[in-house]
Design an enzyme around this catalytic site. Structure first.
Site, mmCIF file in Angstrom:
data_model
loop_
_atom_site.group_PDB
_atom_site.id
_atom_site.type_symbol
_atom_site.label_atom_id
_atom_site.label_comp_id
_atom_site.label_asym_id
_atom_site.label_seq_id
_atom_site.Cartn_x
_atom_site.Cartn_y
_atom_site.Cartn_z
ATOM 1 N N ASP A 1 -1.404 -28.898 33.383
ATOM 2 C CA ASP A 1 -2.237 -29.045 32.183
ATOM 3 C C ASP A 1 -3.556 -29.734 32.512
ATOM 4 O OD1 ASP A 1 -0.794 -31.541 32.620
ATOM 5 O OD2 ASP A 1 -1.464 -32.185 30.635
ATOM 6 N N GLU B 1 1.128 -33.736 31.738
ATOM 7 C CA GLU B 1 0.848 -35.014 32.386
ATOM 8 C C GLU B 1 -0.288 -35.739 31.694
ATOM 9 O OE1 GLU B 1 -1.095 -37.764 35.352
ATOM 10 O OE2 GLU B 1 -1.928 -36.070 34.238
#
Length: 412
Positions: free
Chosen positions: A82, A177
């Site tokens: 991400d 994350e």
């Protein structure tokens, strides 16, 4: 390793929008993270990785089998797919600047967006190299698609060069994350490594095994709205109280005025009107005692102000987010020493310093998987001025290969 092949792989990854969402409790927080996960799932199969699994929470794991005739520890490498919600990751248009000359890089002439070494002096380390930037309207996504690129490229290289001897290697690409959930659903037992490395650092040479202790704080202030013409003795302006609360926190202990091991209070978002105001803080410190003191300080400010106001108008909610991995890594410092030795062998000067942030590795270390952090090569993460030298991605890929080989030698 072929630099152009690695650049092409990186460009393919960053042009897939994988921005995560801090306000969505779903896992992963955005459906679009699956797009890159599925691309990577197929790519890992295509290059010859074993045990490729993409689970229901968007964790992608795979195995590079040992090619040794003796047992060595299974190690792992981790990166996240991400990108940060701090700045848009949609429609990324990477720009490649070959043989960088040390001058300003115009990202977007139309909007006069310039990446300048007069402001970002780290650029001057990379004169003569190939710099990959954005077009100034998005972030780049080197955090952490550079890390993803490095892991895939290293695995591909090891598969193509079986003369390099190594033990069993596990890899994992995680979602979310950037919104603090990257390790929440990580199955350490399934991963099956004795230790791992996150490829999520910044400039070339970074090697980190200390990070902040971290908490998030929400400060809610209740006011009372009354017609301003008749408000004397009746109106309670929550925004005024909020400004007083802000002023009582140490003015020098903020991100823009601290460095190294110095902690801070960071007001990163606020919304308010007369009747209700909410302040959103993050609290950070490397030292656990100082970290606890920071949380107590904020609670005491609210308590004292409530006593002065004569009413419980201020409510503070504090939630721990992650802790300093140093406590878990120090007992197994050989895992840091191995990475440092590989960098020295390659002529890379190790930069061992505390992370002024956190990685999946901090949470994974507390889940039983000690996990220092290695450079991925990028700079200026989470914004329009993000860039990465292609040579740093290549070097990080080579460090992964070197660690794999070194572990095989150390435990022979």
């Amino acid at each position: 390793m072929n630099k152009q092949h690695i650049i092409d792989r990186f460009i393919k990854y960053v042009t897939v929008d994988t921005e995560s969402d801090p306000n969505n409790p779903a896992f992963p927080s955005t459906e679009k993270q699956w797009d890159l996960a599925r691309i990577l799932e197929q790519e890992l199969k295509d290059i010859g990785m074993s045990e490729v699994t993409l689970d229901e929470n968007c964790y992608l794991m795979a195995t590079l089998p040992s090619n040794l005739d003796y047992e060595v520890p299974t190690i792992g490498f981790v990166a996240h797919i991400d990108t940060s919600p701090d700045f848009t990751g949609a429609n990324v248009k990477p720009q490649i600047h070959e043989n960088y000359d040390g001058q300003d890089i115009v990202l977007n002439a139309e909007e006069n967006i310039v990446l300048s070494p007069s402001y970002f002096d780290d650029l001057l380390q990379y004169k003569g190299q190939t710099i990959i930037t954005t077009d100034g309207t998005t972030l780049l996504g080197a955090d952490d698609k550079a890390g993803v690129t490095e892991i895939v490229s290293a695995m591909e290289y090891l598969l193509q060069n079986p003369q390099i001897k190594h033990g069993k290697i596990r890899i994992c690409f995680t979602p979310d994350e950037e919104v603090g959930k990257g390790a929440h659903m990580f199955d350490v037992e399934k991963f099956g490594a004795e230790w791992a490395y996150t490829m999520d650092g910044s400039q070339i040479g970074e090697l980190e095994y200390e990070n902040f202790n971290a908490a998030g704080a929400k400060v809610h202030i209740q006011g009372k709205i009354v017609h301003p013409g008749y408000a004397k003795g009746k109106m309670v302006n929550s925004m005024t109280i909020a400004s007083e609360f802000i002023s009582k926190l140490p003015k020098e202990e903020v991100p823009e005025r601290t460095t190294g091991y110095e902690g801070f209070f960071h007001l990163h978002h606020m919304e308010g009107a007369v009747e209700s105001t909410t302040l959103h803080y993050i609290i950070r410190d490397h030292d656990m005692d100082l970290f606890q003191q920071r949380k107590e300080f904020m609670l005491n400010v609210a308590k004292e102000m409530n006593e002065h106001l004569g009413k419980e108008l201020i409510e503070v909610q504090i939630k721990d987010q992650y802790f300093n991995m140093k406590e878990k890594v120090t007992p197994v410092m050989h895992i840091v020493d191995i990475a440092e030795e590989v960098m020295n062998d390659m002529g890379i000067t190790p930069i061992i310093k505390p992370i002024r942030g956190g990685t999946d590795g901090s949470q994974l270390s507390y889940k039983g998987l000690p996990c220092p952090n290695i450079f991925a090569g990028g700079h200026n993460f989470h914004g329009r001025y993000e860039y990465v030298p292609a040579e740093s991605i290549v070097k990080a890929s080579q460090v992964i290969v070197g660690i794999a080989e070194k572990v095989g030698q150390k435990f022979a």
